[in-house]
Write an enzyme that holds these catalytic residues in place. Structure first.
Site, mmCIF file in Angstrom:
data_model
loop_
_atom_site.group_PDB
_atom_site.id
_atom_site.type_symbol
_atom_site.label_atom_id
_atom_site.label_comp_id
_atom_site.label_asym_id
_atom_site.label_seq_id
_atom_site.Cartn_x
_atom_site.Cartn_y
_atom_site.Cartn_z
ATOM 1 N N HIS A 285 0.836 -1.213 0.000
ATOM 2 C CA HIS A 285 0.000 0.000 0.000
ATOM 3 C C HIS A 285 0.876 1.271 0.000
ATOM 4 O O HIS A 285 0.891 1.996 -0.967
ATOM 5 C CB HIS A 285 -1.011 0.045 1.152
ATOM 6 C CG HIS A 285 -1.884 -1.164 1.237
ATOM 7 N ND1 HIS A 285 -2.700 -1.552 0.185
ATOM 8 C CD2 HIS A 285 -2.064 -2.095 2.210
ATOM 9 C CE1 HIS A 285 -3.341 -2.655 0.523
ATOM 10 N NE2 HIS A 285 -2.981 -3.011 1.739
ATOM 11 N N ASP A 336 -4.982 -8.555 -3.177
ATOM 12 C CA ASP A 336 -5.239 -8.311 -1.762
ATOM 13 C C ASP A 336 -6.507 -8.994 -1.244
ATOM 14 O O ASP A 336 -6.500 -10.176 -0.968
ATOM 15 C CB ASP A 336 -5.250 -6.785 -1.522
ATOM 16 C CG ASP A 336 -5.147 -6.415 -0.057
ATOM 17 O OD1 ASP A 336 -5.113 -7.314 0.802
ATOM 18 O OD2 ASP A 336 -5.089 -5.202 0.250
HETATM 19 ZN ZN ZN Z 1 -3.165 -7.038 2.667
#
Ligand code: ZN
Length: 470
Positions: A285, A336
């Protein structure tokens, strides 16, 4: 099929994957080439010849491109896709989504994890991902007691990868605390927890499980700064001199605020001040960075693990794309939470999120005249391969023979010149364009469907039926 049978079948296929494939068009490290012959031995590319003759080769219809590495995945979350889209009593956020996720994972047995993983991995192959980085954090039984085999869950993930053919980098997560400053874990986290000593034993057991499957790598994944202390993080990193290191970082504003309150530093700055972050690292991220953090990260050679569809789903924020690229930063993409699995879709939303944030177009490129799709795809191939620590990401000798074949008759390709093909694949979604897929030289997808789809989907439906009724 039992686990050992699954693994045996895959091993036999991998070792038997000596073949020569012929494509009218292929995307090689130097760009598009015509009449390309690719020889495969032991699952890897042993020869690439351009302007070749098709005689003696298996002719494959379509446009060959390298399979994209999916550098960040929590496979079990595929099973809860769509179950957290209902408004709660207060403001919904990442943290309320996490409550739903904890309730879901509390019910999962090892068999459930294997069934869900197999389905998610089959979908990845159908949608252009040929390798996955499994950031694996459900280690123990529902009450937090370790299984007799510490790596039971990792073995299930490995078995699912073997059953589908996807290349695997297993990243057992180190999770020791519930929040910054060694805050105690909550009940929903007890399946994740280990002290450094038991975690390092778990990594060894995971390596043993992964050894059953060819071309699998094992790294480590300190879950996040909130799940470790400086001492325990340093201990597990020091004890792991090789292989990828992945960590979630700066995904949420609250996480940044909590880190500042705990240490006086922002998460990315804290990590660079205290850890030897280099090209082995993948920072997942890295959404909330200052200009200085962005420069430090780009200069370190670490990969930014961007997960645009999940980051949009969870309302995380937008990555500092142009500044990071201008500083020479490396990135790859991951699915994810697996709410949607699509290699082209991740790249598309990466660019579109930048456009929405910057109110401009063609943001993730640096040069006039450059194709955005070409830049996104080639950068994510290289960054994904680096982050997963395996020889993948291009159609070149020595690489795993992971080949995605796009349907040349698809209107996205048949109506435009080849310099537009990557842009068309990424930015003109419509009907999925992946026709067939070779993973380690073995054909695993044909006509857009995984060859084991019916059995894998039936098992997934039965598993979900039981879990959702429970
Ligand atoms: Zn993750």
């Amino acid at each position: 099929m039992t686990r050992s049978q699954t693994l045996a079948a895959t091993s036999a296929k991998d070792s038997g994957a000596a073949r020569t494939l012929f494509f009218d068009h292929a995307f090689l490290p130097g760009g598009w080439a015509r009449n390309v012959r690719i020889a495969v031995a032991d699952g890897a590319i042993s020869q690439v010849v351009t302007d070749a003759d098709a005689a003696g080769s298996e002719r494959v219809k379509g446009i060959a491109v390298p399979g994209l590495p999916n550098l960040h995945c929590h496979t079990f979350q595929r099973g809860m896709a769509g179950l957290a889209e209902r408004r709660g009593p207060g403001d919904d956020s990442f943290w309320t989504w996490r409550d739903v996720m904890y309730r879901f994972l509390g019910r999962l047995t090892p068999e459930d994890v294997e069934a869900i993983a197999a389905y998610a991995y089959a979908e990845m192959l159908e949608r252009g991902f040929t390798a996955v980085g499994e950031f694996h954090y459900i280690h123990h039984g529902a009450d937090g007691t370790p299984y007799a085999d510490l790596a039971e869950m990792a073995s299930r993930v490995t078995a699912a990868a073997g059953a589908t053919g996807i290349g695997l980098t297993l990243l057992p997560a180190f999770y020791a605390y519930g929040g910054f400053g060694a805050a105690p874990a909550v009940a929903g986290q007890r399946r994740f927890l280990n002290d450094p000593q038991r975690f390092l034993r778990l990594v060894e057991a995971t390596r043993a499980a992964a050894a059953n499957l060819p071309s699998t790598a094992v790294g480590i994944a300190p879950h996040s700064l909130r799940a470790v202390t400086p001492e325990t993080l340093a201990e597990v990193v020091k004890a792991t001199p090789q292989g990828p290191i992945h960590i979630h970082i700066a995904e949420q504003v609250k996480e940044v605020d909590d880190c500042l309150a705990w240490s006086g530093a922002r998460p990315v700055a804290w990590l660079y001040d205290h850890m030897p972050v280099d090209a082995r690292w993948c920072l997942i991220h890295a959404t909330h960075m200052t200009a200085d953090e962005t420069q430090r990260m780009a200069a370190s050679g670490a990969v930014a693990g961007l997960c645009p569809i999940t980051e949009a789903s969870l309302g995380d924020g937008i990555f500092n794309g142009p500044e990071f690229l201008a500083a020479g930063g490396r990135f790859g993409v991951g699915s994810d939470s697996n709410i949607e699995i699509d290699a082209a879709g991740e790249l598309r939303l990466l660019e579109y999120s930048q456009r929405l944030g910057r109110r401009g177009r063609n943001i993730m490129t640096t040069e006039a005249g450059e194709s955005t799709g070409h830049r996104l795809f080639t950068a994510a191939l290289a960054g994904g391969a680096q982050a997963l620590g395996r020889p993948i990401g291009s159609l070149a000798v020595g690489q795993r023979a992971d080949i995605v074949v796009l349907d040349a008759e698809h209107t996205s390709f048949s109506t435009v010149a080849r310099e537009h093909w990557l842009d068309s694949w990424i930015f003109v979604p419509g009907r999925p364009a992946v026709d067939s897929v070779f993973a380690g030289g073995v054909k695993v997808v044909d006509g857009g469907r995984h060859l084991q789809r019916d059995a894998i989907a039936a098992r997934y439906r039965a598993t979900l039926g039981r879990l959702i009724d429970a």
